[in-house]
Design a protein around this motif. Sequence first.
Motif, PDB file in Angstrom:
ATOM      1  N   LEU A 173     -37.513  -5.777  24.950  1.00  0.00           N
ATOM      2  CA  LEU A 173     -38.659  -4.811  25.382  1.00  0.00           C
ATOM      3  C   LEU A 173     -39.291  -3.793  26.910  1.00  0.00           C
ATOM      4  O   LEU A 173     -39.108  -2.614  26.748  1.00  0.00           O
ATOM      5  CB  LEU A 173     -39.936  -5.672  24.613  1.00  0.00           C
ATOM      6  CG  LEU A 173     -41.561  -5.097  24.192  1.00  0.00           C
ATOM      7  CD1 LEU A 173     -41.949  -5.170  23.071  1.00  0.00           C
ATOM      8  CD2 LEU A 173     -42.537  -4.898  25.128  1.00  0.00           C
ATOM      9  N   ILE A 174     -39.317  -4.983  27.436  1.00  0.00           N
ATOM     10  CA  ILE A 174     -39.475  -5.011  28.946  1.00  0.00           C
ATOM     11  C   ILE A 174     -38.481  -3.220  29.046  1.00  0.00           C
ATOM     12  O   ILE A 174     -38.752  -1.767  30.440  1.00  0.00           O
ATOM     13  CB  ILE A 174     -39.898  -5.435  29.094  1.00  0.00           C
ATOM     14  CG1 ILE A 174     -40.748  -6.580  28.970  1.00  0.00           C
ATOM     15  CG2 ILE A 174     -39.802  -4.372  30.757  1.00  0.00           C
ATOM     16  CD1 ILE A 174     -41.064  -7.445  29.996  1.00  0.00           C
ATOM     17  N   SER A 175     -37.523  -3.645  28.791  1.00  0.00           N
ATOM     18  CA  SER A 175     -36.183  -3.013  29.353  1.00  0.00           C
ATOM     19  C   SER A 175     -36.301  -1.296  28.558  1.00  0.00           C
ATOM     20  O   SER A 175     -35.925  -0.035  29.199  1.00  0.00           O
ATOM     21  CB  SER A 175     -34.987  -3.335  28.827  1.00  0.00           C
ATOM     22  OG  SER A 175     -33.800  -2.506  29.631  1.00  0.00           O
ATOM     23  N   LYS A 176     -36.725  -1.867  27.654  1.00  0.00           N
ATOM     24  CA  LYS A 176     -37.034  -0.275  26.761  1.00  0.00           C
ATOM     25  C   LYS A 176     -38.293   0.070  26.754  1.00  0.00           C
ATOM     26  O   LYS A 176     -37.984   1.579  26.774  1.00  0.00           O
ATOM     27  CB  LYS A 176     -37.044  -0.907  24.895  1.00  0.00           C
ATOM     28  CG  LYS A 176     -37.109   0.453  24.139  1.00  0.00           C
ATOM     29  CD  LYS A 176     -36.902  -0.355  22.080  1.00  0.00           C
ATOM     30  CE  LYS A 176     -37.547   1.146  21.313  1.00  0.00           C
ATOM     31  NZ  LYS A 176     -37.815   0.146  20.456  1.00  0.00           N
ATOM     32  N   GLY A 177     -38.747  -0.708  27.244  1.00  0.00           N
ATOM     33  CA  GLY A 177     -40.823   0.209  27.297  1.00  0.00           C
ATOM     34  C   GLY A 177     -40.433   0.926  28.578  1.00  0.00           C
ATOM     35  O   GLY A 177     -40.350   2.223  28.837  1.00  0.00           O
ATOM     36  N   LEU A 178     -39.336   0.461  29.941  1.00  0.00           N
ATOM     37  CA  LEU A 178     -39.250   1.093  31.360  1.00  0.00           C
ATOM     38  C   LEU A 178     -38.257   2.437  30.598  1.00  0.00           C
ATOM     39  O   LEU A 178     -38.356   3.383  31.913  1.00  0.00           O
ATOM     40  CB  LEU A 178     -38.613  -0.177  31.485  1.00  0.00           C
ATOM     41  CG  LEU A 178     -38.629   0.164  33.602  1.00  0.00           C
ATOM     42  CD1 LEU A 178     -40.168   1.181  34.220  1.00  0.00           C
ATOM     43  CD2 LEU A 178     -38.263  -0.192  34.224  1.00  0.00           C
ATOM     44  N   GLN A 179     -37.553   2.202  30.077  1.00  0.00           N
ATOM     45  CA  GLN A 179     -36.072   3.715  30.212  1.00  0.00           C
ATOM     46  C   GLN A 179     -37.051   4.450  29.635  1.00  0.00           C
ATOM     47  O   GLN A 179     -37.063   5.202  29.932  1.00  0.00           O
ATOM     48  CB  GLN A 179     -35.375   2.559  28.860  1.00  0.00           C
ATOM     49  CG  GLN A 179     -34.235   4.260  28.884  1.00  0.00           C
ATOM     50  CD  GLN A 179     -33.707   4.201  30.235  1.00  0.00           C
ATOM     51  OE1 GLN A 179     -32.626   3.495  30.935  1.00  0.00           O
ATOM     52  NE2 GLN A 179     -34.021   5.765  31.116  1.00  0.00           N
ATOM     53  N   MET A 180     -37.924   3.725  28.444  1.00  0.00           N
ATOM     54  CA  MET A 180     -39.015   5.761  27.877  1.00  0.00           C
ATOM     55  C   MET A 180     -39.569   5.872  28.765  1.00  0.00           C
ATOM     56  O   MET A 180     -40.014   7.300  28.825  1.00  0.00           O
ATOM     57  CB  MET A 180     -39.876   4.863  26.482  1.00  0.00           C
ATOM     58  CG  MET A 180     -38.810   4.277  25.532  1.00  0.00           C
ATOM     59  SD  MET A 180     -40.107   3.193  23.934  1.00  0.00           S
ATOM     60  CE  MET A 180     -40.438   5.297  23.573  1.00  0.00           C
ATOM     61  N   VAL A 181     -40.580   4.996  30.306  1.00  0.00           N
ATOM     62  CA  VAL A 181     -40.961   5.579  31.028  1.00  0.00           C
ATOM     63  C   VAL A 181     -40.148   6.450  31.346  1.00  0.00           C
ATOM     64  O   VAL A 181     -40.555   7.392  31.597  1.00  0.00           O
ATOM     65  CB  VAL A 181     -41.731   4.825  31.388  1.00  0.00           C
ATOM     66  CG1 VAL A 181     -42.415   5.178  33.116  1.00  0.00           C
ATOM     67  CG2 VAL A 181     -42.905   3.851  30.506  1.00  0.00           C
ATOM     68  N   VAL A 182     -38.938   6.517  32.449  1.00  0.00           N
ATOM     69  CA  VAL A 182     -38.545   7.034  32.923  1.00  0.00           C
ATOM     70  C   VAL A 182     -37.772   8.344  32.306  1.00  0.00           C
ATOM     71  O   VAL A 182     -38.068   9.614  33.016  1.00  0.00           O
ATOM     72  CB  VAL A 182     -36.796   6.249  33.227  1.00  0.00           C
ATOM     73  CG1 VAL A 182     -36.177   7.626  34.141  1.00  0.00           C
ATOM     74  CG2 VAL A 182     -37.707   4.608  34.433  1.00  0.00           C
ATOM     75  N   ASP A 183     -37.531   8.247  31.131  1.00  0.00           N
ATOM     76  CA  ASP A 183     -36.847   9.550  30.314  1.00  0.00           C
ATOM     77  C   ASP A 183     -38.298   9.395  30.099  1.00  0.00           C
ATOM     78  O   ASP A 183     -38.071  11.321  29.564  1.00  0.00           O
ATOM     79  CB  ASP A 183     -36.830   9.239  28.349  1.00  0.00           C
ATOM     80  CG  ASP A 183     -35.735   7.646  28.926  1.00  0.00           C
ATOM     81  OD1 ASP A 183     -35.067   8.158  30.103  1.00  0.00           O
ATOM     82  OD2 ASP A 183     -35.161   7.409  27.908  1.00  0.00           O
ATOM     83  N   GLY A 184     -39.455  10.127  30.737  1.00  0.00           N
ATOM     84  CA  GLY A 184     -41.226  10.846  30.152  1.00  0.00           C
ATOM     85  C   GLY A 184     -41.075  11.179  29.351  1.00  0.00           C
ATOM     86  O   GLY A 184     -41.741  12.079  28.590  1.00  0.00           O
ATOM     87  N   LEU A 185     -41.250  10.322  28.156  1.00  0.00           N
ATOM     88  CA  LEU A 185     -42.168   9.688  26.532  1.00  0.00           C
ATOM     89  C   LEU A 185     -43.411  10.199  26.949  1.00  0.00           C
ATOM     90  O   LEU A 185     -43.572   9.584  28.121  1.00  0.00           O
ATOM     91  CB  LEU A 185     -41.083   9.855  26.086  1.00  0.00           C
ATOM     92  CG  LEU A 185     -40.192   9.269  25.487  1.00  0.00           C
ATOM     93  CD1 LEU A 185     -39.695   8.229  24.515  1.00  0.00           C
ATOM     94  CD2 LEU A 185     -39.792  10.618  25.148  1.00  0.00           C
ATOM     95  N   ASP A 186     -44.252  10.801  26.429  1.00  0.00           N
ATOM     96  CA  ASP A 186     -45.518  10.654  25.860  1.00  0.00           C
ATOM     97  C   ASP A 186     -46.695   9.153  26.131  1.00  0.00           C
ATOM     98  O   ASP A 186     -45.244   8.258  24.987  1.00  0.00           O
ATOM     99  CB  ASP A 186     -46.304  11.081  25.277  1.00  0.00           C
ATOM    100  CG  ASP A 186     -45.801  11.528  23.830  1.00  0.00           C
ATOM    101  OD1 ASP A 186     -46.551  10.485  23.324  1.00  0.00           O
ATOM    102  OD2 ASP A 186     -45.454  12.156  24.021  1.00  0.00           O
ATOM    103  N   ALA A 187     -47.531   8.467  25.998  1.00  0.00           N
ATOM    104  CA  ALA A 187     -48.149   7.633  26.344  1.00  0.00           C
ATOM    105  C   ALA A 187     -48.162   7.532  24.497  1.00  0.00           C
ATOM    106  O   ALA A 187     -47.601   5.706  23.972  1.00  0.00           O
ATOM    107  CB  ALA A 187     -48.974   7.287  26.749  1.00  0.00           C
TER     108      ALA A 187
END
Length: 246
Positions: A107-121
């Motif tokens: 879950l943490i890996s997935k979330g951090l990758q989404m942040v890196v990809d620039g997805l909105d909150a």
Amino acid sequence: MDILSIFGLVFGLMAVLIGQWLEGGALSSLFQLTAFVIVMGGTLGAMLLQTPWNVFSLGMRMLLWVWWKPVFHTAELHSQVVEWSKIARRDGLLALEPHVARQTDPLISKGLQMVVDGLDAQHIRAALQVDIQGYERLRWPAARMWEQAAGYAPTIGMLGAVLGLVQVMERLGDPAQLGAGIAVAFVSTIYGVGFANLLFFPVANKLKFLVQQQIATYEMVVDGFLLISRGENPHFVQGKLEGYLS
């Protein structure tokens, strides 16, 4: 190892045994294999009947959590999220990409990758909330399984008491055999009530608390990801997430 849980179980059992001894009763009279088989076997059968195998097996594995508490690393994750917010603020979101591969929690890996990809909150929250709900959807019933066992055990104990009384009635012509049936009758009731209130109910409540604690840790990390994706000040991130540490 959770010393308090071990002490609680031992203290509860000792209180019953010492009470029996203080009343002048023999401790050996509380140990009846027949009563144990009836209560535990009947309770186990009821649990297997009502519970899917994946939930049952997980609930049995989670039993160890009561005495060997899992480590959720809430404080460490708080510090890590704050550090990620500083990196993102200083070097940009892409600077967090090397940290993604270091995460062992999916879950943490997935979330951090989404942040890196620039997805909105909004998209980050929606995606990770599904994962949190999936975690809860399996583990909450596994914890409640022990609560339901606490409901079955006293009733099965009463069933054992009735069976013992049936034996008594069948042996009225042989007074020497009456004691065994009466012992099974009363000890079955003791086992049913004792296991329910000294083991099953406390185990269920402890597991539910631990599941809630893990969910709260995940929610803290998700909130941190949302703040990082919005470019919030690291001091604000740190202050907002400190509420999860109380």
